[in-house]
Design a protein around this motif. Structure first.
Motif: not given
Length: 72
Positions: A59-72
């Motif tokens: 569940f933790v692995d599925k919930s992990r997100i990565t930061y993408d500066p382009i989407k800000i």
């Protein structure tokens, strides 16, 4: 002399309250909502709810997100 049996320190099942703590201190309602939505499998014995360590990690692995500066 008392005879002690060796019990593996790693638990097969983790109770709901411990799972909440392991998931960062989230509330019981948060975890049970994830269970009802099928995000986290659980094991039930009567009214008691348990989780496997593997399911919590998944569940933790599925919930992990990565930061993408382009989407800000």
């Amino acid at each position: 002399m008392t005879k002690r049996t060796h019990i593996n320190d790693e638990r097969l099942l983790i109770p709901l309250t411990d799972a909440c703590i392991m998931l960062g201190g989230v509330c019981r309602q948060f975890v049970m909502k994830r269970v009802s939505e099928g995000d986290i499998p659980c094991v039930r014995f009567g009214r008691k709810v348990f989780f496997t360590p593997e399911d919590l990690k998944r569940f933790v692995d599925k919930s992990r997100i990565t930061y993408d500066p382009i989407k800000i």
